[in-house]
Design an enzyme around this catalytic site. Structure first.
Site, short mmCIF file in Angstrom:
data_model
loop_
_atom_site.label_atom_id
_atom_site.label_comp_id
_atom_site.label_asym_id
_atom_site.label_seq_id
_atom_site.Cartn_x
_atom_site.Cartn_y
_atom_site.Cartn_z
N HIS A 91 -39.67 24.79 -44.01
CA HIS A 91 -39.04 26.02 -43.97
C HIS A 91 -38.38 26.33 -45.49
O HIS A 91 -37.49 27.24 -45.52
CB HIS A 91 -37.90 26.22 -42.99
N SER B 213 -43.33 33.86 -74.11
CA SER B 213 -42.74 35.23 -74.00
C SER B 213 -42.81 35.89 -75.61
O SER B 213 -42.08 35.43 -76.41
CB SER B 213 -41.56 35.45 -73.07
N LYS C 20 -38.22 31.54 -73.32
CA LYS C 20 -39.27 31.42 -72.40
C LYS C 20 -40.21 30.40 -72.60
O LYS C 20 -41.06 30.21 -73.48
CB LYS C 20 -39.81 32.59 -71.90
N GLU D 106 -49.80 29.96 -62.39
CA GLU D 106 -49.58 31.40 -61.73
C GLU D 106 -51.23 31.75 -61.68
O GLU D 106 -51.37 32.51 -60.62
CB GLU D 106 -49.04 32.31 -62.71
#
Ligand code: ARG
Length: 467
Positions: A156, A277, A283, A290
């Site tokens: 979970h 970024s 970043k 992704e």
């Protein structure tokens, strides 16, 4: 190619729209191989002389060799050809004149495309399985390097119990080994040759179909001409197998994405596989994971497309089947490149084992081990669960872990607690009490790693044997 019975010219827009050369140009190597095999078959049936056969074979090789050096646009830019079969025929005729037309004796494009696609899927199965093997190897190498390093296992997405980092990595190894065998299974099932099936009812010449089947490395000719010319089950099965691969990849990608956040800090993203970024200078973004997480959409989309395409399709060949190609090409290319990248990405990962260990040291990850301690003292598990639950509640209020409680405090919840409790709930003890096949005890994980490596070698060996 087929204009004899027509009096009117084709509508130009329709003519362009119904072509497949814009995507089936990829099948040139398969088209050449299948054409060579067919040439041998009709030569054996007396349609071609030995000299004609040699000429055709030589010209087919030359077409393949020449276009493998040229950009694909030189193929799909051909204005006259409708599809890859037509393209090769035009090239053949350009090289050996009317003899080129003889090749199309006793065959149909329906069996050609069915054969080409089987060859294509068989090759992709082998190449993707090989890349999966590289990925499993990267995972097992990381598992071996992780040694006795620990991390929390989650259920979970809540901290559950500690496990070895190797145990977690090997979980993915198991998924991928199943994927490898799935590709092997389906490539054995598809390995029958449609050539000789004709347009629908079987070749009109008495051909020995075993010649082409053998030549192309198939286990034999397909059994039914109507099925063979319209079957695309193998393509769907392949896309379903790719869907599972992409699902497994997406789960791995999601975990790495999460574990690379500052909040977890379990893993350092390799710079070579990350991006920055343009807005925020600090970043480092996990674009690879992704995109991997997203690829399952395209791949499962392809499986869905072919499912819908085949539903209710009457026997035998229908032009609808041409629509199976683009999703098949797109998904197989996506899967092939993704798995190749994941192998290299995985090898480049660096785990922060200090962070992972410290995440195991709070949050009562030893509560199951503590309850098991009481079981060894004769307490039924249900009762033990309750007593440890109370101890956890007490610890939460006091602001400490179970091993921060004194023996006297523990004994409020059960007289069974003794001084040996503390050595039963250390991190090492918590790991090593899972001493079952498939469990995370150090010796079990070491054995499992050796077993996984052996299964990987066997799977790779089997692939080499097939090809
Ligand atoms: N380009 C066609 C396809 O991919 C080849 C078969 C065409 N057959 C036909 N009878 N028109 O399906």
């Amino acid at each position: 190619m087929w204009s004899g019975r027509f009096r009117e010219p084709l509508d130009q827009d329709f003519e362009q729209w119904q072509r497949s050369l814009g995507f089936d140009w990829r099948l040139l190597p398969q088209e050449v191989a299948a054409s060579k095999a067919h040439a041998r078959t009709i030569a054996a049936a007396g349609i071609l002389t030995e000299v004609e056969l040699e000429k055709i074979l030589g010209a087919l090789d030359a077409i393949r060799d020449e276009y493998s050096q040229r950009p694909p646009s030189d193929i799909y830019g051909c204005a006259q050809a409708e599809d890859i079969h037509h393209f090769v025929e035009l090239e053949l005729v350009a090289r050996i004149a009317d003899l080129g037309f003889k090749l199309h004796t006793g065959r149909s494009r329906n069996e050609q495309i069915a054969t080409n696609l089987r060859l294509f899927v068989r090759e992709k199965c082998a190449s993707i399985a090989g890349r999966l093997g590289d990925w499993v190897r990267a995972l097992t190498a990381q598992a071996a390097a992780a040694g006795d390093a620990v991390m929390p296992a989650y259920t979970h997405l809540q901290r559950a119990e500690p496990v070895l980092v190797g145990h977690w990595l090997q979980a993915y190894g198991e998924m991928l080994l199943r994927d490898m065998t799935r590709l092997g299974d389906l490539s054995r099932r598809l390995n029958y040759c449609p050539l000789g099936s004709g347009a629908v009812a079987g070749a009109t010449l008495k051909l020995d179909r075993t010649i082409a089947a053998r030549e192309l490395g198939f286990d034999g000719p397909t059994a039914n001409s109507m099925d063979a010319t319209s079957d695309r089950d193998f393509a769907l099965e392949f896309l379903q197998a790719l869907t599972l691969i992409a699902l497994h990849a997406s789960r791995f990608a999601e975990e790495i994405t999460l574990y690379a956040t500052a909040e977890f800090g379990f893993v350092e993203l390799p710079e070579a596989f990350s991006t920055g970024s343009s807005a925020m200078p600090q970043k480092k973004n996990p674009d690879l994971t992704e995109l991997v997480r997203a690829k399952v959409a395209r791949i499962n989309g392809a499986a869905q497309t072919i499912t819908m395409l085949l539903k209710g399709l009457p026997l035998a060949y229908n032009k609808d089947l041409q629509e199976s190609q683009e999703p098949l090409f797109s998904a197989s290319e996506a899967a092939e490149r993704m798995v190749g990248l994941l192998a290299r990405f995985t090898a480049a990962l660096r785990f922060n084992t200090v962070r992972m260990r410290s995440a195991c040291e709070s949050g009562y990850l030893n509560a199951m081990a503590a309850a098991t301690y009481l079981v060894h003292k004769g307490v039924p598990f249900r009762k033990a669960h309750e007593k440890i639950g109370q101890a956890v509640r007490y610890g939460l209020e006091k602001g400490c872990e179970l091993d921060g409680l004194t023996l006297e405090e523990l004994q409020q919840f059960g007289t069974e607690f003794e001084a040996d409790f503390f050595s039963s709930v250390t991190l090492d003890a918590t790991i090593n009490c899972h001493d079952v096949i498939g469990g995370t005890a150090v010796t079990r994980v070491r054995e499992a790693l050796a077993a996984q490596e052996a299964r990987l070698s066997a799977a790779m060996g089997q692939m080499d044997g097939n090809s």
